[in-house]
Design an enzyme around this catalytic site. Structure first.
Site, PDB file in Angstrom:
ATOM      1  N   ALA A 134     -66.035  73.526  70.016  1.00 42.81           N
ATOM      2  CA  ALA A 134     -67.291  73.766  70.301  1.00 42.81           C
ATOM      3  C   ALA A 134     -68.326  72.965  69.345  1.00 42.81           C
ATOM      4  CB  ALA A 134     -67.393  75.316  70.344  1.00 42.81           C
ATOM      5  N   TRP A 162     -67.221  70.952  60.339  1.00 45.61           N
ATOM      6  CA  TRP A 162     -68.510  69.993  60.131  1.00 45.61           C
ATOM      7  C   TRP A 162     -69.628  70.950  59.503  1.00 45.61           C
ATOM      8  CZ3 TRP A 162     -65.887  65.921  60.731  1.00 45.61           C
ATOM      9  CH2 TRP A 162     -65.221  65.579  62.007  1.00 45.61           C
ATOM     10  N   ARG A 292     -84.226  34.741  49.048  1.00 47.13           N
ATOM     11  CA  ARG A 292     -82.928  34.121  49.089  1.00 47.13           C
ATOM     12  C   ARG A 292     -83.251  32.541  49.810  1.00 47.13           C
ATOM     13  NH1 ARG A 292     -77.435  32.424  48.078  1.00 47.13           N
ATOM     14  NH2 ARG A 292     -76.290  32.244  50.035  1.00 47.13           N
ATOM     15  N   GLN A 303     -87.120  31.302  61.990  1.00 51.91           N
ATOM     16  CA  GLN A 303     -87.319  32.323  62.823  1.00 51.91           C
ATOM     17  C   GLN A 303     -86.445  33.126  63.274  1.00 51.91           C
ATOM     18  OE1 GLN A 303     -88.709  30.153  66.325  1.00 51.91           O
ATOM     19  NE2 GLN A 303     -90.870  30.196  65.636  1.00 51.91           N
ATOM     20  N   ILE A 362     -78.433  39.855  57.625  1.00 51.14           N
ATOM     21  CA  ILE A 362     -79.496  39.032  57.012  1.00 51.14           C
ATOM     22  C   ILE A 362     -79.079  38.678  55.800  1.00 51.14           C
ATOM     23  CG2 ILE A 362     -82.002  38.976  56.026  1.00 51.14           C
ATOM     24  CD1 ILE A 362     -82.707  40.362  58.566  1.00 51.14           C
ATOM     25  N   GLY A 364     -75.911  38.599  54.914  1.00 44.84           N
ATOM     26  CA  GLY A 364     -74.752  37.615  55.186  1.00 44.84           C
ATOM     27  C   GLY A 364     -73.607  38.389  54.370  1.00 44.84           C
ATOM     28  N   GLU A 388     -76.066  67.113  65.154  1.00 48.18           N
ATOM     29  CA  GLU A 388     -77.396  67.519  65.835  1.00 48.18           C
ATOM     30  C   GLU A 388     -77.479  67.079  67.250  1.00 48.18           C
ATOM     31  OE1 GLU A 388     -80.260  70.443  65.305  1.00 48.18           O
ATOM     32  OE2 GLU A 388     -78.806  69.895  64.081  1.00 48.18           O
TER      33      GLU A 388
END
Length: 408
Positions: A134, A162, A292, A303, A362, A364, A388
């Site tokens: 449940a 939980w 970086r 871009q 980004i 890496g 939730e």
């Protein structure tokens, strides 16, 4: 009635700065350690108690903010620091809210102080609702509470899962079925006092993320609690059950929809947690992209990177706006005619999941290591689309609200 505004007042700004400072100076430096240890960060909770963040007074002040922005603002700043530690700090609030919403003045005054303890001896509390069979389907709850009239005691049996702080809590608030014939309206909440025989911790979960937050099963075997531990009292419960039975005869869907409305009102707070995590990952990625260099220039000049960051920031701001709107609506009593609570939770949680993944990309290879926090943030963000109410449940609630179909 407070008008909806995007401008925080001076008091709110001060609280925001205070929380941000605590998150930056106390939570963040401890985040990696407690994530690795997978243990409750008691020293951090104690520090939060010393400065007044881990207290009922603080959360009450934010909850009763007439603009509705106190709680989402607080959640965003704390979870910006670290989701696992922040959940350890705010987890007790789930149980406290359960008592505040349903308890008598005497129960509130008796039990909530025991949930928090004090700065020298901090305590935690657990709210126990979900079960192995449940989760989203609250009507399938099996934990039973049977009244022993001769002893004026309630006898609880079942297994909860939980549960944040489950098994280690000083006070447990347990939701159980007292009348299985009327669905979720046949539920009641009970206080299980410290050291009550029959309550034990079951499995402690080793989780993908939010590892600093203790999550476990709670097993209840013939747990006897005094009659005064029924939140709200038996007279109020009997009256509520009688009304629910009458409404169920007249039209059961109205009973179910009322229960769903309660969940709707709590979901923006989870959305705010997700916004905090997403914002943290975005800021790490932005700083990294500025410093970086590859091929003789910062990678933000490309871009491919700059557009990702633009999309990340746009989604974070949009998520915050949805959360703030829903929080304001809940506080000012405006109905969620389009499931605005679920909208905010859905969009913010999926934003956190996606933004943290983009942050790793980004950075890496560095983003994939634990030397940088974004991999932890990505692991933490996975929970927002699950607890939730899963993203699938949010979409179901939104779709059925828009179509006019009953929410089952």
């Amino acid at each position: 009635m407070a008008e909806f505004t995007l401008e925080l007042n001076d008091d709110q700004k001060q609280v925001k700065e205070w929380l941000h400072g605590f998150a930056a100076d106390v939570i963040r430096p401890a985040a990696a350690e407690w994530d690795e240890r997978e243990e409750t960060p008691w020293p951090v909770i104690q520090e939060a108690a010393k400065v007044g963040i881990y207290s009922l007074d603080f959360y009450a002040q934010q909850f009763f903010d007439p603009s509705g922005l106190g709680i989402p603002m607080a959640m965003e700043e704390l979870f910006w620091g670290d989701a696992g530690i922040a959940l350890s700090i705010v987890g007790t609030g789930l149980a406290a809210v359960g008592v505040l919403a349903n308890g008598t003045e005497e129960q509130i005054g008796t039990w909530i102080p025991q949930m928090y303890g004090d700065a020298d001896d901090v305590k935690v509390a657990a709210f126990c609702s979900s079960e192995p069979d449940a989760g989203s389907d609250v009507a399938s709850m099996r934990t039973r509470a049977v009244y022993d009239e001769a002893k004026d005691e309630w006898v609880l049996n079942g297994t909860k899962t939980w549960a944040t702080n489950g098994g280690i809590a000083n006070v447990h608030v347990v939701v159980a079925v007292v009348d299985p014939d009327i669905g979720s309206k046949g539920h009641a909440s009970f206080i299980v006092p410290p050291s009550t025989p029959g309550l034990s911790q079951g499995q402690k979960f080793k989780k993908h993320g939010i590892r600093a937050s203790h999550t476990a099963e709670v097993v209840l075997e013939d747990v006897r609690v005094p009659g005064h531990c029924l939140l709200g009292g038996k007279e109020k419960l009997d009256e509520r059950l009688a009304r629910a039975r009458e409404r169920a005869k007249a039209g059961g869907e109205r009973v179910k929809n009322a229960a769903m409305a309660t969940f709707e009102a709590s979901r923006p707070a989870v959305g705010a947690m997700a916004v905090g995590t997403a914002r943290a990952a975005y800021e790490v990625a932005l700083d990294y992209a500025k410093t970086r260099s590859q091929f003789g220039r910062p990678i933000i000049d490309n871009q491919g990177i700059a557009f990702q960051l633009a999309d990340m920031r746009t989604r974070i701001d949009a998520a915050r706006l949805l959360v703030w709107r829903a929080s304001w609506m809940a506080t000012t009593g405006k109905p969620f005619t389009s499931a605005e609570g679920s909208m905010s939770k859905l969009y913010a949680s999926e934003t956190a999941r996606d933004v943290t993944a983009q942050a790793i990309q980004i950075l890496g290879g560095n983003g994939f290591t634990r030397e940088y926090p974004v991999e932890r943030m990505h692991r933490d963000a996975a929970i927002y689309t699950i607890f939730e109410g899963t993203s699938e449940i949010q979409r179901l609630v939104i779709a059925r609200t828009l179509s006019g179909m009953p929410i089952r």
